[in-house]
Scaffold this active site. Structure first.
Site, mmCIF file in Angstrom:
data_model
loop_
_atom_site.group_PDB
_atom_site.id
_atom_site.type_symbol
_atom_site.label_atom_id
_atom_site.label_comp_id
_atom_site.label_asym_id
_atom_site.label_seq_id
_atom_site.Cartn_x
_atom_site.Cartn_y
_atom_site.Cartn_z
ATOM 1 N N TYR A 184 0.825 -1.220 0.000
ATOM 2 C CA TYR A 184 0.000 0.000 0.000
ATOM 3 C C TYR A 184 0.858 1.269 0.000
ATOM 4 C CZ TYR A 184 -4.086 -2.852 1.513
ATOM 5 O OH TYR A 184 -5.111 -3.769 1.632
ATOM 6 N N ASP A 242 -1.473 -16.819 6.354
ATOM 7 C CA ASP A 242 -2.519 -17.786 5.980
ATOM 8 C C ASP A 242 -2.901 -18.647 7.191
ATOM 9 O OD1 ASP A 242 0.061 -18.802 5.799
ATOM 10 O OD2 ASP A 242 -0.268 -19.938 3.961
ATOM 11 N N ASP A 297 -10.514 -6.888 9.485
ATOM 12 C CA ASP A 297 -11.913 -7.148 9.116
ATOM 13 C C ASP A 297 -12.335 -8.519 9.641
ATOM 14 O OD1 ASP A 297 -11.959 -4.763 7.612
ATOM 15 O OD2 ASP A 297 -13.153 -5.663 6.019
ATOM 16 N N LYS A 314 4.699 -13.398 6.107
ATOM 17 C CA LYS A 314 4.616 -14.480 5.120
ATOM 18 C C LYS A 314 6.040 -14.755 4.644
ATOM 19 C CE LYS A 314 2.489 -17.360 2.350
ATOM 20 N NZ LYS A 314 1.827 -18.591 2.832
ATOM 21 N N ASP A 349 -4.816 -4.908 7.315
ATOM 22 C CA ASP A 349 -6.098 -4.457 6.764
ATOM 23 C C ASP A 349 -7.061 -5.646 6.683
ATOM 24 O OD1 ASP A 349 -8.093 -3.133 5.411
ATOM 25 O OD2 ASP A 349 -7.034 -3.039 3.498
HETATM 26 N N1 LIG Z 1 -11.778 3.394 5.897
HETATM 27 C C1 LIG Z 1 -12.442 3.516 4.786
HETATM 28 O O1 LIG Z 1 -12.860 4.601 4.438
HETATM 29 C C2 LIG Z 1 -12.674 2.304 3.961
HETATM 30 C C3 LIG Z 1 -13.334 2.458 2.787
HETATM 31 N N2 LIG Z 1 -13.628 1.371 2.031
HETATM 32 C C4 LIG Z 1 -14.425 1.646 0.828
HETATM 33 O O2 LIG Z 1 -15.798 1.359 1.141
HETATM 34 C C5 LIG Z 1 -16.486 0.977 -0.049
HETATM 35 C C6 LIG Z 1 -17.256 -0.305 0.174
HETATM 36 O O3 LIG Z 1 -16.299 -1.341 0.441
HETATM 37 P P1 LIG Z 1 -16.667 -2.830 0.780
HETATM 38 O O4 LIG Z 1 -15.592 -3.665 0.254
HETATM 39 O O5 LIG Z 1 -18.083 -3.113 0.387
HETATM 40 O O6 LIG Z 1 -16.519 -2.953 2.379
HETATM 41 P P2 LIG Z 1 -17.455 -2.423 3.566
HETATM 42 O O7 LIG Z 1 -16.652 -2.539 4.803
HETATM 43 O O8 LIG Z 1 -18.010 -1.084 3.253
HETATM 44 O O9 LIG Z 1 -18.683 -3.458 3.632
HETATM 45 C C7 LIG Z 1 -18.497 -4.858 3.787
HETATM 46 C C8 LIG Z 1 -19.775 -5.486 4.366
HETATM 47 O O10 LIG Z 1 -19.874 -5.147 5.747
HETATM 48 C C9 LIG Z 1 -21.084 -4.458 6.022
HETATM 49 N N3 LIG Z 1 -20.804 -3.377 6.969
HETATM 50 C C10 LIG Z 1 -19.739 -2.553 6.974
HETATM 51 N N4 LIG Z 1 -19.829 -1.667 7.962
HETATM 52 C C11 LIG Z 1 -20.977 -1.929 8.617
HETATM 53 C C12 LIG Z 1 -21.646 -1.344 9.743
HETATM 54 N N5 LIG Z 1 -21.130 -0.298 10.404
HETATM 55 N N6 LIG Z 1 -22.825 -1.870 10.140
HETATM 56 C C13 LIG Z 1 -23.359 -2.930 9.513
HETATM 57 N N7 LIG Z 1 -22.777 -3.534 8.441
HETATM 58 C C14 LIG Z 1 -21.611 -3.037 7.996
HETATM 59 C C15 LIG Z 1 -21.547 -3.879 4.675
HETATM 60 O O11 LIG Z 1 -22.942 -3.679 4.658
HETATM 61 C C16 LIG Z 1 -21.054 -4.958 3.710
HETATM 62 O O12 LIG Z 1 -21.990 -6.002 3.621
HETATM 63 C C17 LIG Z 1 -15.412 0.890 -1.135
HETATM 64 O O13 LIG Z 1 -15.435 2.084 -1.890
HETATM 65 C C18 LIG Z 1 -14.108 0.778 -0.366
HETATM 66 O O14 LIG Z 1 -13.011 1.296 -1.060
HETATM 67 C C19 LIG Z 1 -13.309 0.094 2.411
HETATM 68 C C20 LIG Z 1 -12.639 -0.103 3.594
HETATM 69 C C21 LIG Z 1 -12.231 0.984 4.440
HETATM 70 C C1 LIG Z 2 -9.065 3.123 3.284
HETATM 71 C C2 LIG Z 2 -9.374 1.952 2.442
HETATM 72 C C3 LIG Z 2 -9.584 2.304 1.010
HETATM 73 C C4 LIG Z 2 -8.369 0.854 2.625
HETATM 74 C C5 LIG Z 2 -8.774 0.009 3.777
HETATM 75 O O1 LIG Z 2 -9.540 -0.919 3.636
HETATM 76 C C6 LIG Z 2 -8.314 0.386 5.098
HETATM 77 O O2 LIG Z 2 -7.240 0.958 5.222
HETATM 78 O O3 LIG Z 2 -9.003 0.090 6.075
#
Ligand SMILES: NC(=O)C1=CN([C@@H]2O[C@H](COP(=O)(O)OP(=O)(O)OC[C@H]3O[C@@H](n4cnc5c(N)ncnc54)[C@H](O)[C@@H]3O)[C@@H](O)[C@H]2O)C=CC1
Ligand SMILES: CC(C)CC(=O)C(=O)O
Length: 349
Positions: free
Chosen positions: A127, A213, A241, A180, A237
């Site tokens: 990253y 892994d 999750d 890894k 990261d």
């Molecule tokens: N820190 C950040 O701003 C991050 C941003 N993203 C961005 O978010 C967007 C969506 O990414 P995804 O891969 O779908 O991951 P996501 O984490 O947004 O969602 C994954 C799953 O978890 C559920 N979920 C997430 N947070 C939740 C909450 N607070 N309550 C209930 N359910 C929840 C969602 O509904 C979905 O089914 C993308 O544009 C990605 O780049 C992803 C990870 C971190």
């Molecule tokens: C900020 C995101 C785009 C990357 C990620 O999933 C994180 O750092 O949690």
């Protein structure tokens, strides 16, 4: 506060409500909230998902709340740029991403009794940003070939390892290094070896290490056996999750991104576009991230009222969940706002 995209405008105000209640109850001065543009709306108003004016305003602060952004859905050229939270982490060298995963008494968890913290190196690995480390990042020499170059340096590993061992010294005294090194021998091998060198300075902390892994298996089977896990950027990261879900839901997984001077509260999850705007998102991750920030600020400014406010929030969140008020991801029916209001009432009690 920066609300971000998707569920951000729901979970960030929910956290503000709780923080305000906690500061008042702890006898701390009230927060002065300043809303700064970031994300899709900022593309519309400022032509950039991370406007220079936002970064300039953050310069004067040592703590803030950041909602998630949906950068994967931005129109080009914004999608190809460094994502907004990556931009903030890089600008302020927020090198330590501290991500606890803790299950709640009385609520479902894949592994009940989970109480661990992932300490994720936040600046390097795959990253890494090209403008910081020349030659790293992603590029395509031809339209059919994509290359990713990661980086691991001794100073960066040393400083994150110190964070992990210091934290373990204040917790249960155990650090697990995740790497890894059987395949990425030089990069993650250096990560493991430098962590082991730092371990020698902390004889009171026990240390072990696992391949990434195998670590996923150990977490699913016995997450409750781990204390502090230190790992590189991408592994941290992904692992965080997984750990959040193992503890009950990704929606309860908090984090702060910290340097020695600043900290940013940010849920471990993303913008959850599939549930945005429905008042069903779990605000716990963002609320507990805010509590972590208060705790960090309390330590930095030696202000026990801020640490008290953090504890009040943690206790009220746990009490609310134990009392059966839960959002949909945890098997309940409470909406985002109603959950936050219940926590704020618990803080006042
Ligand atoms: N820190 C950040 O701003 C991050 C941003 N993203 C961005 O978010 C967007 C969506 O990414 P995804 O891969 O779908 O991951 P996501 O984490 O947004 O969602 C994954 C799953 O978890 C559920 N979920 C997430 N947070 C939740 C909450 N607070 N309550 C209930 N359910 C929840 C969602 O509904 C979905 O089914 C993308 O544009 C990605 O780049 C992803 C990870 C971190
Ligand atoms: C900020 C995101 C785009 C990357 C990620 O999933 C994180 O750092 O949690």
């Amino acid at each position: 506060m920066l609300e971000g995209d998707g569920i951000g405008p729901e979970i960030v105000p929910a956290s503000v409500l709780v923080v305000d209640a906690a500061l008042a109850a702890a006898g701390a001065p009230p927060a002065e909230w300043v809303e700064l543009p970031l994300g899709a709306s900022a593309i519309g108003t400022h032509g950039d998902a991370l406007p220079a004016s936002t970064l300039a305003a953050l310069e004067g602060l040592d703590g803030w709340l950041l909602g998630p952004h949906d950068s994967a859905a931005y129109p080009e050229p914004h999608r190809s740029k460094l994502n907004p939270s990556g931009g903030i982490r890089k600008h302020f060298d927020l090198f330590a991403n501290i991500r606890p995963a803790k299950s709640f008494d009385g609520a479902d968890a894949v592994v009940p009794g989970t109480d661990l913290v992932i300490v994720r190196e936040n600046t390097q690995g795959f990253y890494a940003d090209r403008s910081t480390y020349k030659g790293t990042g992603e590029f395509m020499p031809t339209p059919d070939v994509a290359i990713a170059m990661g980086i691991v340096t001794r100073p960066a590993v040393e400083r994150i390892a110190v964070e992990a061992f210091e934290l373990a010294s204040r917790r249960r005294g155990r650090v697990t290094i995740v790497h890894k090194a059987n395949v990425l021998k030089l990069t993650t091998g250096l990560f493991r070896d430098v962590c082991r060198e730092v371990a020698a300075r902390y004889p009171q902390v026990s240390v072990d290490d696992f391949h990434i892994d195998a670590m996923t298996v150990h977490l699913v089977r016995r997450a409750d056996a781990f204390d502090v896990i230190v790992t590189e950027n991408m592994f941290g990261d992904i692992l965080s999750d997984l750990a959040g879900e193992i503890a009950g839901s990704l929606g309860i997984a908090p984090s702060i991104n910290a340097s020695h001077e600043r900290a940013m509260a940010q849920a471990a999850h993303g913008s959850a576009p599939d549930i945005a705007g429905q008042d069903v998102a779990n605000p716990i991750a963002m609320i507990l991230s805010s509590a972590m920030l208060l705790d960090w600020l309390g330590a930095r400014h030696q202000d026990p009222a801020l640490a008290r406010a953090a504890t009040l929030i943690e206790t009220a969140v746990a009490g609310t969940v134990r009392g059966g008020v839960r959002t949909r991801d945890m098997g309940g029916t409470a909406g985002t706002r109603a959950f936050a209001e219940a926590v704020a009432a618990g803080v006042k009690r």
